[in-house]
Scaffold this active site. Sequence first.
Site, PDB file in Angstrom:
ATOM      1  N   SER A 299     -13.781  -2.601   4.760  1.00 40.65           N
ATOM      2  CA  SER A 299     -13.801  -1.384   5.341  1.00 40.65           C
ATOM      3  C   SER A 299     -12.419  -0.852   5.958  1.00 40.65           C
ATOM      4  CB  SER A 299     -14.820  -1.262   6.445  1.00 40.65           C
ATOM      5  OG  SER A 299     -16.119  -1.395   6.066  1.00 40.65           O
TER       6      SER A 299
ATOM      7  N   ALA B 167     -16.113 -10.178   6.653  1.00 44.21           N
ATOM      8  CA  ALA B 167     -15.879  -9.853   5.214  1.00 44.21           C
ATOM      9  C   ALA B 167     -15.846  -8.128   5.153  1.00 44.21           C
ATOM     10  CB  ALA B 167     -16.909 -10.247   4.502  1.00 44.21           C
ATOM     11  N   GLU B 168     -17.132  -7.595   5.950  1.00 47.20           N
ATOM     12  CA  GLU B 168     -17.314  -6.088   5.873  1.00 47.20           C
ATOM     13  C   GLU B 168     -16.107  -5.423   6.807  1.00 47.20           C
ATOM     14  OE1 GLU B 168     -20.581  -2.538   6.371  1.00 47.20           O
ATOM     15  OE2 GLU B 168     -21.233  -4.762   5.976  1.00 47.20           O
ATOM     16  N   THR B 169     -15.781  -6.169   7.776  1.00 47.95           N
ATOM     17  CA  THR B 169     -14.582  -5.499   8.320  1.00 47.95           C
ATOM     18  C   THR B 169     -13.384  -5.465   7.649  1.00 47.95           C
ATOM     19  OG1 THR B 169     -15.710  -6.306  10.513  1.00 47.95           O
ATOM     20  CG2 THR B 169     -13.337  -5.555  10.679  1.00 47.95           C
TER      21      THR B 169
END
Length: 125
Positions: A52, A47-49
Amino acid sequence: MADTLMEALGIETVELDKDKVVMRMPVAGPTHQPFGLLHGGASVALAETAASIGTWLNIDQERQAAVGIEINANHVRSKKDGVVTATATPLHKGRTTMVWDIRICDEEGRLVCVSRCTVGVVPRR
């Protein structure tokens, strides 16, 4: 991307757009928790990838960088094998922060995890 968490977890890019990022990750050994299920941390990393990279697509890449500030996740379905796909869409695109909604689904489109990630936009050093 070589020698990154993306490579270690097998995360692949499916679609890149300023308003939609789609990434895929296998559910297997490196993404499992000790009981053979998809590790929540692997879902959060996916999710964070996606958030970002989505932010990075929306900034001046020569002068700015995208850095995770906050992330939350609700794991709503377990998964033992196969593939999960994250679809990230922006909820807010500001000058200094962006907020992304990320939905991670299985091959049948069933929700596995829902996440919200705030990404900071900072000057590159």
